[in-house]
Write a protein that holds these residues in place. Structure first.
Motif, PDB file in Angstrom:
ATOM      1  N   THR A   1      39.634  16.685 -25.160  1.00 32.22           N
ATOM      2  CA  THR A   1      38.827  16.004 -26.294  1.00 32.22           C
ATOM      3  C   THR A   1      39.912  15.263 -27.387  1.00 32.22           C
ATOM      4  OG1 THR A   1      39.143  18.007 -27.546  1.00 32.22           O
ATOM      5  CG2 THR A   1      37.079  17.688 -26.535  1.00 32.22           C
TER       6      THR A   1
ATOM      7  N   LYS B   1      40.626  11.882 -20.169  1.00 33.30           N
ATOM      8  CA  LYS B   1      39.075  11.627 -20.052  1.00 33.30           C
ATOM      9  C   LYS B   1      38.529  12.331 -18.733  1.00 33.30           C
ATOM     10  CE  LYS B   1      35.505   8.169 -19.939  1.00 33.30           C
ATOM     11  NZ  LYS B   1      35.216   6.681 -20.205  1.00 33.30           N
TER      12      LYS B   1
ATOM     13  N   ARG C   1      43.011  13.035 -28.699  1.00 32.80           N
ATOM     14  CA  ARG C   1      42.900  11.364 -28.505  1.00 32.80           C
ATOM     15  C   ARG C   1      44.530  11.074 -28.073  1.00 32.80           C
ATOM     16  NH1 ARG C   1      39.425   8.995 -33.460  1.00 32.80           N
ATOM     17  NH2 ARG C   1      39.647   7.117 -32.262  1.00 32.80           N
TER      18      ARG C   1
ATOM     19  N   ASN D   1      39.052   7.279 -26.124  1.00 35.17           N
ATOM     20  CA  ASN D   1      40.015   8.229 -26.763  1.00 35.17           C
ATOM     21  C   ASN D   1      41.458   7.636 -26.933  1.00 35.17           C
ATOM     22  OD1 ASN D   1      40.585   7.832 -24.221  1.00 35.17           O
ATOM     23  ND2 ASN D   1      41.045   9.875 -23.474  1.00 35.17           N
TER      24      ASN D   1
ATOM     25  N   ASP E   1      46.054  15.931 -30.133  1.00 35.32           N
ATOM     26  CA  ASP E   1      46.205  14.361 -29.862  1.00 35.32           C
ATOM     27  C   ASP E   1      47.897  14.335 -29.225  1.00 35.32           C
ATOM     28  OD1 ASP E   1      43.883  13.859 -30.854  1.00 35.32           O
ATOM     29  OD2 ASP E   1      44.621  12.999 -32.817  1.00 35.32           O
TER      30      ASP E   1
ATOM     31  N   ARG F   1      33.161   7.153 -32.251  1.00 35.87           N
ATOM     32  CA  ARG F   1      33.812   6.251 -30.967  1.00 35.87           C
ATOM     33  C   ARG F   1      32.583   5.662 -30.358  1.00 35.87           C
ATOM     34  NH1 ARG F   1      37.657  10.862 -27.980  1.00 35.87           N
ATOM     35  NH2 ARG F   1      38.404  11.858 -29.874  1.00 35.87           N
TER      36      ARG F   1
END
Length: 309
Positions: free
Chosen positions: A173, A168, A175, A204, A97, A259
Motif C-alpha cells: 500500500t 503494486k 507509495r 501509487n 512510502d 487515486r
C-alpha cells in the motif's frame, strides 16, 4: 484533536518553514565555507522537500540522527557490505512510502534537509565530497537519503516506476515519491517511463517536479523549450497538478487526492532565488555558485550573517 486545532500549538506549516529555512542556511554556509555549492537548487526546492518529508510522505522514523558510514564498495554478489542511503528514510515496510531523488546534483540540498529533519547527524556534512565518503557531491545509491544510482540525468523516474510496479504486484500500500528537476524532462527516457506508468496504471506513484526553469547551460526555454509542459505530461497519461512551489498548502494538497489510476505529477513553479535575493545578480548563471573573487565571497559571508541573525 490535531495540533492545528489546539491553541498555541505550532502547525505542520511552522515545521515546514523551519526546515526550509534551515535547508537554505546550511547550503549557504556550506557554499561560503567551500567556495561552491548548489544554492539555487536549495532556494527553489526547500519548501518542496520539507513538505514532502513532513506532510506528504509516510516514511519510517530513525532512532537518532545517523552519521553516514564510509563507502562500502560498489554493490554486487561479492560485496555483502554494500548498502543504500535509504536507511536515512527509515525502515522499509509494505505500508511505508519510498523516496527517490532523481536529479543527483540536488544531493547537498537533501543532506541539509535530512539534518534539519533529525535524520542525519550534522557531522555528516563535513564528509561532503571527500575520498572514501558516501556523502557525495553528486549523490549515488549509497549516499544519505538516496536508494538508487540515478546515473545520467533522466534515469531516476524509470527506476522509481520499476519499484512502484513491483510494489503494486505485491499488493503493498505504500507509495513511491519521486523528486525531479524540470530539465530532466528533456530526456526521452522519462517519456517512455511515463507511457509505461500510464499503461500499468501506477497511481501509487507521485512525482514532484521543481520547475525553476534553470539548468546548467542557462534558461530551460533557450536550451530546449518544453512548453506547454503540463499538456504534454497529460497527453502521456499523467494526472498533472500545477502549484506554486513555495505555497505549503498547495504543495500538500495533491497528495490527498483519491487515486484514479494515473500517476500523479505535481509541477511546482519555483523561484531559484527564493529567500536569497543576493543570487539575482548571477542570473542566468545559477546552476552552481563558485565565487569569482574574494570580494564576492565576502558579500555572501555578510549575507549569511544577516540570514542567520
Amino acid at each position: 484533536m490535531d495540533n492545528q486545532s489546539q491553541p498555541n500549538c505550532p502547525s505542520w506549516h511552522d515545521d515546514v518553514r523551519r526546515v526550509a529555512q534551515g535547508i537554505r542556511r546550511r547550503v549557504l554556509e556550506h557554499t561560503v565555507k567551500n567556495n561552491g555549492g548548489y544554492l539555487s537548487q536549495a532556494c527553489s526546492s526547500a519548501e518542496m522537500l520539507a513538505t514532502l518529508y513532513l506532510k506528504v510522505m509516510n516514511v519510517g522514523p530513525v532512532e537518532r540522527p545517523l552519521v553516514p558510514p564510509p563507502f562500502p564498495g560498489v554493490p554486487g554478489p561479492n560485496n555483502p557490505n554494500s548498502f543504500t542511503g535509504a536507511i536515512f528514510n527509515g525502515p522499509k515496510a509494505p505500508h511505508l512510502d519510498r523516496f527517490i531523488l532523481s536529479p543527483a546534483q540536488y544531493a547537498l540540498v537533501v543532506y541539509a534537509a535530512l539534518i534539519e529533519l533529525g535524520r542525519m547527524d550534522p557531522e555528516g556534512l563535513n564528509q561532503f565530497n571527500k575520498d572514501g565518503s558516501t556523502v557525495e557531491m553528486i549523490g549515488a545509491e549509497h549516499s544519505p537519503g538516496m536508494e538508487v544510482m540515478t546515473g545520467s540525468l533522466g534515469q531516476g523516474l524509470s527506476q522509481a516506476a520499476g519499484i512502484a510496479m513491483a510494489r503494486k504486484l505485491r499488493g503493498e500500500t505504500g507509495r513511491v515519491w519521486v523528486f525531479m528537476s524540470d530539465g530532466e524532462l528533456q530526456s526521452g527516457q522519462n517519456w517512455e517511463a511515463l507511457q509505461a506508468m500510464s499503461h500499468h496504471k501506477l497511481d501509487n506513484m507521485g512525482i514532484y517536479v521543481d520547475v525553476n526553469k534553470q539548468q546548467c547551460d542557462g534558461p530551460i526555454c533557450s536550451v530546449m523549450n518544453m512548453d506547454p509542459l503540463a499538456e504534454r505530461l497529460a497527453s502521456f497519461g499523467a494526472r498533472v497538478i500545477e502549484v506554486n512551489g513555495h505555497d505549503l498548502d498547495a504543495l500538500a494538497a495533491p497528495a490527498e487526492l483519491e487515486r484514479d489510476g494515473r500517476p500523479l505529477v505535481v509541477l511546482a513553479d519555483t523561484d531559484p532565488c527564493a529567500g536569497m535575493p543576493i543570487l539575482q545578480s548571477r542570473i542566468p548563471k545559477l546552476h552552481y555558485v563558485r565565487f569569482v573573487n574574494e570580494d564576492e565571497r565576502n558579500r555572501y559571508q555578510a549575507f549569511l550573517a544577516d540570514f542567520c541573525g
